[in-house]
Enzyme design. Structure first.
Site, PDB file in Angstrom:
ATOM      1  N   SER A   1     -10.938   6.690  -7.060  1.00 45.72           N
ATOM      2  CA  SER A   1     -10.898   7.362  -5.520  1.00 45.72           C
ATOM      3  C   SER A   1      -9.589   7.696  -4.898  1.00 45.72           C
ATOM      4  CB  SER A   1     -12.143   6.593  -4.746  1.00 45.72           C
ATOM      5  OG  SER A   1     -11.445   5.565  -4.360  1.00 45.72           O
TER       6      SER A   1
ATOM      7  N   LYS B   1      -3.650   5.356   1.587  1.00 52.42           N
ATOM      8  CA  LYS B   1      -4.665   6.275   1.421  1.00 52.42           C
ATOM      9  C   LYS B   1      -5.562   6.233   2.632  1.00 52.42           C
ATOM     10  CE  LYS B   1      -8.895   5.183  -1.569  1.00 52.42           C
ATOM     11  NZ  LYS B   1      -9.405   4.408  -2.664  1.00 52.42           N
TER      12      LYS B   1
ATOM     13  N   SER C   1     -10.758   2.147  -8.907  1.00 59.18           N
ATOM     14  CA  SER C   1     -10.280   3.273  -7.955  1.00 59.18           C
ATOM     15  C   SER C   1      -8.541   3.407  -7.880  1.00 59.18           C
ATOM     16  CB  SER C   1     -10.891   3.220  -6.568  1.00 59.18           C
ATOM     17  OG  SER C   1     -11.984   3.779  -6.792  1.00 59.18           O
TER      18      SER C   1
END
Lengths: 494, 485
Positions: free
Chosen positions: A158, A79, A182
């Site tokens: 997210s 990420k 997330s």
């Protein structure tokens, strides 16, 4: 032979060990998949050269009999909230334009040391603020699953890029971060496993901070076993993070297949929300039955303050964020928009550099910490947080794990809920309580809704009892036998 | 001897409280491993944490905590075993994080007391409200370029202690004595070097005035960042007078932050923008509460050096010094150590006189600190020994001392080189006395007939004849014996 990109992380590890293929071959297959899957917009930065270098190094280690472990040679995605040495790190924000760290986050460094191969940096909601991966400066991520009529859906957020990459078959594992859901909510939306460990299990050093008291790194994979393997390579005490727990990392895979006979599973009535879709409720019941069939005992428990968790979260997290994001001021790195004075420069830089959702949360956070409002909001929210943690502590005197749905719906269309932040925030209603209490939790793909879209079930365990969490999750996974896959990114079914 | 400002309506009393920012002596910063040396090139002592790079986290420097506890104990203050770091949020170009990590609701040190020695021999107890730890900001350099401001982050993250007094001070002089006393204690402890000119100590001064005899506190103003004892005293004087004038003119004093302009000798308000902050304090989620064990505190307590108050009491009782002399000697640890070395096994009062008299005088004149004294304490002790065993006279000793100060030579060597040994051989002196009397029969008769004063003339002649080396007492005794004076 199954396509290399379709192998689970554990299977790929075995294949490498058996010499069925090399890390370079595996990595090349992933790089090809990345290129074919660009329509998903899952990656902000692809790092094929770094990947091939590391894959070759892994092959060399293995040839020399010095393979580091089950992650050695496994391609993964990172990420873009983790700082990576020499590789652009954006947090999905315009304000970090051109920011290339000179340092490597502890978690990504641990993975690197374990031999994992970085394929690239995945897209995410800006500063990890979002539940649909639509707030990224680098554009929305598409869910590999398509809605009715081939409609583009959100992957959740997210960690939407990481989830889409794993679900879309671009790689077998990715790391994300979870502040209020997330990792788990996008895992549910994309039909994969997403796991948030106990707060303090993984170091936060080098992760661009959103809400420091909540942020935790965790794995997104296609199986529970893969999540356990990957977490083992990520976790560990780090003296550079004062909130990292000074406790040993167990073998998370140990006892994975021991089953749930005699395990006590808590069912909290407070998770039964008004207006919850019938199919979510049915899946939850199905989950209970699956566990009971394997010898677990389901026990009703009360988590009385659950309904206050989401509002309290949306005070605590923005409060911390408003302070954490103060450092993006245009002075030292990233975007700078010049102004007539220092204040002008701040305003121009931050006004242009931050998107709507980030600005909204900075404003909320600044407001709740302001003189005259602190007691009514921030202090009150901290009290609620204490009560939520106490609810869990009491429940865990009776049970080993808690079972809840992961999200109140399946993935929705890109563009939906954009004009209604509160509806968007409700995505995290089931995942936020565990975050507030710092507990380990996991989402396991368990079924499909009426539109054929994946739905997850969510398990929560005691602090640092990830071993039990994985064991229960594995039993759930086994019973669900979830093997549906999204259509191939290139078209046709996989 | 209270300090009052007289106005048209009567006398006004001044109420003062000081917030002293003291840089903790430590190789590394409060939350990072970066170095803290003074005078390094710009931005050469900056870690990733100090520059607030994304994802960086603070880790408390245990040594700084120990230093803060030590200081708390030196101020006879309560040590809080549980304290919390909070974030003080505001934007400034030299504050990279956008917040300062500080302690707010729960500081590491609570209430304490400092005893002031007043010039009239009295003492005054001044209350300490609290001591907390915090990180310093960087520096904005506005004078390097006509259009741009440069930032130096060397100080960013340096550990500070803020020592807050109660509003117990009543005059500029008391504030000065208090500041010197705090500096003395910190230096004894080795927790702050107290160099105000280098910025390692500075003070915010809170001032209010009230009619003499009143107990109520009136609105105070805060004068920020005053960087010398003299300026603190001047700032208080000017600010108190300004406030009295405001009240006497029927006006009010507004609570505000002011700056002291030493060149113009006035205080003036800072622009509202410079201080009108809502700091939005909240506990720093990157740091756990700071928890100390009783054993830690006790261990630090046992490591404390003898502090000025105790040392002074000991100098009075053990060496028989006056309270005043003892006070002067203990103000600096180096002076006290110097004195004790010089006085060891000798006449302590004489040693004290030489340290506070000749030595201080010479150091002052040369602009040197005691640590740089060309005369080491052992050498001064040697000089005292030469007087004690009558090798040289007190008069001669002063000349020898000047020579020692100039050349750094040992006193015995100077005396030997120059042949300054006192003549104490009775026969030798007797011979000179007899010769002088014989050569001056008229003056001798004068003395014999009762003019006692004339004996002084004979002493002078004998000393002259011996180049000042004759023992003056022996000369005197012999003359009286011979002349029957």
């Amino acid at each position: 032979m199954t396509a290399l990109t379709e192998l689970s992380l554990a299977e790929a590890g075995k294949g490498l060990e058996a010499g069925d293929f090399t890390a370079e071959e595996l990595t090349r297959a992933c790089i090809e998949a990345l290129e074919g899957g660009r329509d998903l917009n899952a990656f902000i930065t692809e790092t094929p050269d770094i990947a091939l270098d590391r894959a070759k190094a892994s092959d060399a280690r293995r040839a020399g009999g010095k393979a580091a472990g089950p992650m050695d040679g496994i391609p993964i995605a990172i990420k873009d909230l983790f700082c990576t040495e020499g590789v652009l790190t954006t947090a999905g924000s315009h304000i970090l334009d051109g920011f290339t760290p000179t340092y490597e986050s502890t978690v990504s460094a641990n993975l690197k040391d374990s031999g994992a191969v970085m394929l690239g940096k995945t897209n995410l909601d800006e500063f990890a603020m979002g539940s649909a991966n639509v707030t990224s400066y680098y554009g929305p991520v598409k869910n590999p699953w398509k809605g009715p009529g081939g409609k583009d859906l959100v992957p959740g957020g997210s960690s939407g890029g990481s989830a889409a990459a794993v679900a879309g078959g671009l790689c077998s594992g990715a790391i994300g971060t979870d502040t209020g859901g997330s990792i788990r909510q996008p895992a549910s939306f994309t039909g994969i496993v997403g796991m948030k460990p106990t707060y303090g299990r993984c170091s936060r050093w080098g992760i661009v901070a959103f809400a420091s008291s909540l942020d935790q790194a965790g794995p997104l994979t296609r199986s529970v076993e893969d999540a356990a393997i990957m977490l083992g390579a990520m976790a560990g005490h780090d003296a550079k993070d004062s909130t990292s727990a000074p406790i040993d990392v167990p073998d998370f895979s140990a006892g994975l297949k021991e089953g749930v006979k005699g395990m006590k599973v808590g069912i909290a009535k407070e998770y039964n929300l008004d207006g919850m879709p019938g199919e979510i409720e049915a899946l939850w019941q199905q989950g209970m039955d699956w566990l009971k069939d394997q010898g677990a005992e389901c026990i009703d428990v009360s988590l009385a303050h659950t309904k206050y968790a989401l509002p309290a979260y949306y005070i605590v997290a923005p409060a911390e964020a408003s302070s954490n994001l103060a450092r993006y001021d245009g002075v030292r790195y990233g975007l700078r928009v010049e102004g007539e004075s220092l204040d002008d420069m701040y305003e121009a830089t931050r006004g242009e550099g931050f998107g709507d959702e980030v600005r909204r949360r900075i404003l909320i956070g600044t407001y709740v910490l302001s003189a005259g409002y602190y007691d009514a909001y921030y202090r009150q929210a901290q009290k609620v947080r204490t009560l939520i943690a106490k609810d869990f502590t009491e429940a865990f005197e009776q049970v080993d794990v808690l079972l809840t749905p992961t999200a109140p719906s399946a993935a929705f269309a890109i563009g939906d809920k954009m004009d209604d932040p509160v509806a968007m925030y409700l995505n995290d209603v089931f995942t936020v309580p565990a975050s507030m209490a710092g507990l380990p939790a996991i989402s396991v793909p368990a079924g499909l809704d009426g539109d054929g879209l994946p739905l997850g079930l969510h398990l929560i365990a005691k602090p640092f009892d990830e071993v039990t969490l994985f064991r229960a999750a594995s039993a759930l996974e086994e019973a669900a036998g979830f093997d549906a896959r999204p259509p191939s990114p290139k078209g046709g079914a996989s | 001897m209270s300090y009052l400002i007289s106005g048209e309506s009567g006398d006004w009393e001044v109420v003062i409280g000081l917030e002293i920012h003291a840089q903790i002596v430590s190789q590394a910063k409060l939350f990072s491993g970066a170095a803290t040396a003074f005078g390094a090139g710009p931005n050469t002592q900056v870690s990733l944490v100090d520059a607030a790079m994304p994802g960086m986290l603070p880790v408390i420097n245990e040594y700084c905590v120990e230093q803060a506890v030590k200081t708390g104990l030196g101020l006879k203050a309560k040590i809080n075993l549980h304290s919390v770091f909070e974030r003080k949020n505001y934007f400034y170009a030299d504050l990279p994080q956008g917040y300062q990590i500080s302690q707010y609701a729960e500081p590491i040190v609570g209430e304490g007391t400092v005893v002031l020695d007043m010039p009239d021999g009295e003492t005054r107890d001044i209350g300490i409200e609290r001591l907390h730890m915090e990180q310093d900001a960087g520096k904005s350099l506005h004078d390097q370029d006509p259009k741009r401001t440069f930032i130096d982050l060397n100080r960013s993250g340096v550990a500070l202690m803020e020592i807050v007094s109660k509003p117990d001070l009543r005059s500029p002089e008391e504030a000065g004595i208090y500041l010197r006393k705090i500096r003395s204690i910190l230096r004894y402890l080795g927790t702050c070097d107290g160099n105000m000119e280098q910025g390692s100590m500075r003070a915010d001064v809170n001032v209010s005035v009230r009619p003499a005899g009143s107990d109520a506190l009136r609105t105070r103003t805060e004068i920020k960042n005053v960087n010398s004892v003299r300026f603190v005293m001047q700032a208080i004087e000017h600010e108190a007078e300004r406030q009295v004038e405001a009240y006497e003119a029927g006006g009010e004093v507004v609570q505000e932050t002011r700056l002291f302009d030493a060149a113009k000798n006035e205080t003036r308000p800072m622009r509202a923008k410079e201080y009108a902050h809502d700091y939005r304090y909240f506990p720093d989620p990157d740091l756990l509460p700071l928890v100390l064990a009783d054993e830690d505190v006790e261990r630090i307590r046992k490591s404390l050096p003898e502090l000025p108050d105790d040392k002074k009491a000991r100098f009075v009782s053990d060496y028989g010094l006056s309270a005043y002399d003892a006070g002067v000697l203990v103000a600096e640890r180096e002076t006290a150590d110097y004195f004790e070395t010089a006085a060891k096994g000798r006449d302590a009062k004489q040693a004290a006189n030489w340290v506070t008299g000749n030595l201080f005088g010479a150091l002052n004149k040369a602009g040197k600190a005691i640590a740089e004294s060309p005369v080491p304490p052992g050498a001064l002790g040697g000089l005292l020994d030469l007087m004690a065993d009558d090798t040289i006279s007190g008069r001669m000793a002063k000349d020898v001392f000047d020579e020692m100060f100039e050349t750094g030579k040992d006193p015995a060597a100077i005396v030997a080189d120059k042949g300054l040994e006192q003549i104490t051989d009775t026969g030798e002196i007797e011979a000179v006395v007899a010769r002088i009397i014989a050569e001056n029969p008229d003056q001798a008769d004068d003395v014999r007939s009762g003019n006692d004063k004339a004996i002084g003339w004979f002493v002078g002649q004998v000393m002259k004849a011996t180049q000042g080396k004759a023992n003056p007492k022996m000369v005197n005794d012999l003359l009286r014996e011979k002349l029957g004076g």
